[in-house]
Design a protein around this motif. Structure first.
Motif, short mmCIF file in Angstrom:
data_model
loop_
_atom_site.label_atom_id
_atom_site.label_comp_id
_atom_site.label_asym_id
_atom_site.label_seq_id
_atom_site.Cartn_x
_atom_site.Cartn_y
_atom_site.Cartn_z
N ILE B 170 1.20 -1.34 -0.22
CA ILE B 170 -0.25 -0.36 0.17
C ILE B 170 0.88 1.49 0.04
O ILE B 170 0.40 2.29 -0.95
N LEU B 171 1.98 1.03 0.68
CA LEU B 171 2.76 2.58 0.61
C LEU B 171 3.41 2.69 -0.44
O LEU B 171 3.24 4.04 -1.19
N ARG B 172 3.99 0.85 -1.31
CA ARG B 172 4.52 1.85 -2.67
C ARG B 172 3.00 2.82 -3.54
O ARG B 172 3.80 3.32 -4.13
N ALA B 173 2.42 1.99 -3.31
CA ALA B 173 1.10 2.18 -4.29
C ALA B 173 1.42 4.21 -4.01
O ALA B 173 0.79 4.85 -4.81
N ALA B 174 1.24 3.80 -2.63
CA ALA B 174 0.42 5.23 -2.27
C ALA B 174 1.43 6.13 -2.57
O ALA B 174 1.73 7.58 -2.96
N SER B 175 2.82 5.99 -2.49
CA SER B 175 3.88 7.05 -3.15
C SER B 175 3.78 6.98 -4.80
O SER B 175 4.39 8.25 -4.95
N SER B 176 3.03 6.34 -5.46
CA SER B 176 3.34 6.56 -6.59
C SER B 176 2.05 7.73 -7.22
O SER B 176 1.75 8.32 -7.18
N ILE B 177 0.43 6.81 -6.48
CA ILE B 177 -0.69 7.48 -7.30
C ILE B 177 -2.01 7.11 -5.73
O ILE B 177 -2.19 6.79 -5.77
N SER B 182 -6.50 6.83 -2.83
CA SER B 182 -7.82 6.78 -1.24
C SER B 182 -8.31 6.23 -2.15
O SER B 182 -9.70 6.19 -0.98
N CYS B 183 -9.04 6.39 -3.69
CA CYS B 183 -10.39 5.58 -3.82
C CYS B 183 -10.98 4.78 -3.58
O CYS B 183 -11.58 3.72 -3.84
N MET B 184 -9.11 3.87 -3.13
CA MET B 184 -9.65 2.28 -3.32
C MET B 184 -10.33 2.34 -1.78
O MET B 184 -10.22 1.27 -0.97
N GLY B 185 -10.71 3.32 -1.00
CA GLY B 185 -10.52 3.35 0.21
C GLY B 185 -9.85 2.70 1.15
O GLY B 185 -10.37 2.19 1.99
N ILE B 186 -8.86 2.73 1.46
CA ILE B 186 -7.23 3.14 2.00
C ILE B 186 -7.31 4.91 2.53
O ILE B 186 -7.25 5.47 2.29
N ASN B 187 -7.13 4.52 3.97
CA ASN B 187 -7.33 5.66 5.11
C ASN B 187 -5.97 6.25 4.33
O ASN B 187 -5.25 5.89 4.94
N MET B 188 -6.11 7.37 4.32
CA MET B 188 -4.23 8.27 3.44
C MET B 188 -4.08 8.89 4.98
O MET B 188 -3.14 8.83 5.18
N THR B 189 -4.91 9.17 5.77
CA THR B 189 -4.03 9.37 7.30
C THR B 189 -2.52 8.44 7.70
O THR B 189 -2.36 8.82 8.32
N TYR B 190 -4.22 7.35 7.55
CA TYR B 190 -3.09 6.11 8.52
C TYR B 190 -1.72 5.40 7.82
O TYR B 190 -0.57 5.59 7.83
N VAL B 191 -1.83 5.97 6.35
CA VAL B 191 -0.74 5.92 5.10
C VAL B 191 -0.04 6.76 5.63
O VAL B 191 1.25 6.58 5.86
N HIS B 192 0.03 7.94 5.84
CA HIS B 192 0.30 9.46 6.28
C HIS B 192 1.43 9.03 7.03
O HIS B 192 2.84 9.19 7.94
N MET B 193 0.91 8.37 8.64
CA MET B 193 0.96 8.72 10.09
C MET B 193 2.59 7.03 9.91
O MET B 193 3.48 7.11 10.57
N SER B 194 2.33 5.99 9.01
CA SER B 194 2.60 5.05 9.03
C SER B 194 3.76 5.16 7.99
O SER B 194 5.02 4.74 8.79
N ALA B 195 3.90 5.89 7.23
CA ALA B 195 4.97 6.38 6.69
C ALA B 195 6.13 6.99 7.23
O ALA B 195 7.15 6.68 7.55
N PHE B 196 5.24 8.24 8.46
CA PHE B 196 6.25 8.60 9.44
C PHE B 196 7.03 8.23 10.19
O PHE B 196 7.95 7.79 10.54
#
Lengths: 332, 291
Positions: B170-177, B182-196
């Motif tokens: 998920i993280l890799r996907a989020a870094s490119s698109i 976000s449209c796939m229903g994944i909460n971007m807040t958690y993505v940002h938090m896990s990246a940090f």
């Protein structure tokens, strides 16, 4: 019709008459200040506010008008100050104007290749590179002991007389004379910068700030104009450095550290980006607070960090933004 | 010392230095790639990791246990920072986040000075790591070899995490698109938090292992921060392979420079960066433009 817009709808750049009167009153107050308050300490404090105000204003030409962030603009104040100091010590202890000229010239010479490399990258990498180059200058000044005095700093810089067309106006060692000299130079630089940012050149810089891609589409050579903006800001930094060393007679590497760079950035933030007088006011407030707080606490860093964070979170446009807010409030 | 011994010494030292640089720089790069925040406080988080390691070891824990606990602590600090300070300005211009994290850097430095003071600290090593090992005529400290192993383990762990786990994908996907994720229903807040958090874990690991390598002082993060920018800028923003290449290149150049001219080693690194940028503004392996 609003007197700030001409037929073509462009900013003419002429201020409101009331503003000019206000400006003249402020300048008159500043000029009379050393005769009213004769305490040397306060004269030096206001002098320092003026010098850092000039530096903060030049940073704002980059940040507020061109949209380029420089983390260590103080490096160029430092370079100017070291060059003027070394010139006065080693080459000619009495020629003040030549020394300042040498300071500005060498600062520009050093800033040119740095800027040339920096403008090849975009906004983010530009900011990171200012940090890297700033640290480089700091390291050089710190380690080149035989030239700069390293950690001890440059001491024993002579105080030449301030001459103008054969007349001696006073010694730069005299706080009042030096204060008035700084005031004159800062006002000249302020007027010059005001003229420049309100010229077509200034409009180009603002176009680059707003949208770099569109600016390049209308035929603006973005890299070249960024470099011009950068060079102008660094030259003003060199001037402020010259004034700094003349008034202090001493400079150490801490003036060029990353921490001092954060201070200059904070001056711009406190005053508000995108106006020329804002950063000068910001510098005044910052120096005043610094003077007040450093007598109370040794954890000055903590305070600067906290204030920068709070400013960005809650007051991103600084005091200028506050002014806009008030005028809007009045109109409604 | 023979020529061979000197060469082995230089190669190993540049690998150690490059490895530490790489871990810090990749942490910075992951946070930037996933949330478009260039975290200037990253160096201070690294310093905080070193101090956490110091305190844990000084309180009687084993060095390796400290190496596991300290990064988790730093990740917790990072999450607090992300939620309270960085999340509110994420939508604004990058200039604001840069200034904000610059302020944060001084706040963290101030806190470190407040709690640990200004004097330099050292992390006590276990007995076996204080010895030296004879390699090709030189006596190389065991600790530095262990550092190399830890670096390699951290990098392999990161690769496995990003390549094999669901969160990593998920993280890799989020870094490119990011929009797509976000449209796939994944909460971007958690993505940002896990990246940090991931970036902070890497900073913490680097901090603990550089504790015995260098002295620990409150501004140790500044130079590391600048060096990791240099790694990112030279390697190309967002390029993992570029970062690896650049980190070991800088490790080598800095080690050589320290060997020959000592004092101005960093200046030579900056000069190299300037030359590379003048020739290739995108960095060695950078694909995209800087924003």
């Amino acid at each position: 019709m609003d007197d700030r817009t001409s037929e073509t709808g462009l900013k003419k750049g002429t201020g409101h008459p009331l503003r000019i009167v206000a400006l003249l009153i402020i300048i008159a107050c500043l000029a009379l200040f050393p005769f009213v308050v004769t305490n040397r300490f306060y004269i030096s404090l206001v002098n320092e506010m003026l010098i850092y105000g000039l530096l903060a204003m030049s940073l704002d030409v980059l940040l507020g008008y061109t949209g380029l962030l420089s983390f260590m603009h103080n490096a160029y104040l430092g370079i100017g100050a070291y060059v003027v100091g070394l010139f006065l010590i080693h080459i000619s202890p009495s020629s003040l104007w030549l020394a300042i000229l040498a300071g500005v010239a060498v600062t520009s010479l050093i800033a040119l290749p740095v800027g040339w490399v920096q403008v090849r990258t975009g906004g983010l990498a530009f900011a990171l590179l200012t940090l890297a180059f700033g640290m480089m200058f700091y390291t050089i000044v710190w380690k080149w002991y035989s030239l700069t005095g390293g950690d001890d700093g440059l001491m024993g810089v002579p105080h030449p007389d301030i001459q103008l067309g054969g007349f001696v106006l006073g010694s730069s060692g005299n706080p009042t004379a030096m204060y008035l000299f700084s005031l004159c130079i800062v006002i000249i630089c302020l007027l010059l910068t005001w003229r420049i940012v309100h010229s077509p050149f200034g409009a180009v810089l603002e176009a680059i700030r707003e949208n770099e891609e569109r600016a390049s589409f209308v035929g603006i050579n973005v890299r070249r104009y960024k470099l011009y903006g950068w060079m102008y800001a660094c030259m003003l930094g060199g001037v402020s450095g010259g004034l700094f060393i003349l008034y202090r007679g001493y400079i150490g590497p801490t003036t060029m550290s990353a921490f001092a760079g954060a201070g200059v950035l904070m001056m711009v933030l406190v005053g508000g980006m995108g106006s020329l007088w804002g950063p000068i006011v910001g510098a005044g407030i910052f120096i005043f607070i610094q003077d007040y707080i450093s007598t109370m606490t040794e954890h000055w860093e903590l305070f600067v960090g906290l204030v920068v964070i709070l400013l960005v979170l809650f007051m991103p446009r600084g005091f200028v933004g506050l002014g806009d807010y008030l005028t809007r409030f009045r109109k409604e | 010392m023979s020529i061979l011994a000197i060469i082995v010494d230089i190669v190993l030292n540049s690998l150690v230095l490059g490895g530490v640089l790489l871990i810090v720089a990749i942490g910075l790069n992951i946070i930037y790639g996933l949330s478009r925040v260039m975290n200037l406080a990253h160096g201070s988080l690294y310093a905080l990791g070193a101090y956490a390691g110091f305190t844990l070891v000084a309180s009687g824990l084993n060095f390796f246990v400290a190496l596991l606990i300290a990064p988790v602590l730093i990740a917790a600090v990072g999450l607090i920072i992300e939620r309270i300070i960085i999340a509110p300005v994420r939508k604004r211009s990058i200039v604001y986040t840069l200034i904000l994290t610059y302020g944060l850097m001084f706040l963290l430095d101030g806190l470190i000075k407040y709690f640990w003071g200004n004097e330099p600290r050292f992390i006590e090593l276990p007995e076996f790591m204080r010895q030296t090992l004879p390699i090709a005529g030189t006596h190389y400290p065991v600790f530095r070899l262990v550092t190399l192993l830890i670096t390699a383990a951290a990098m392999i762990g990161l690769m496995l995490f990003l390549g094999k786990t669901k969160l990593g994908i998920i993280l890799r996907a989020a870094s490119s698109i990011p929009e797509m994720v976000s449209c796939m229903g994944i909460n971007m807040t958690y993505v940002h938090m896990s990246a940090f958090a991931l970036g902070c874990i890497l900073a913490g690991i680097a901090g603990v292992i550089s504790g015995p390598l260098y002295t620990i002082d409150p501004i140790m993060g500044h130079e590391m921060l600048i060096s990791s920018f240099v790694v990112i800028v030279i390697g190309g923003l967002g390029s993992l392979r570029g970062a690896v290449l650049a980190a070991f290149l800088i490790g080598l150049v800095q080690t050589l420079a320290e060997f020959f001219v000592t004092d101005l080693a960093m200046v030579i690194v900056y000069m190299m960066m300037a030359v590379i940028l003048a020739l290739m503004p995108r960095g060695l392996l950078g694909e995209g433009r800087f924003e």
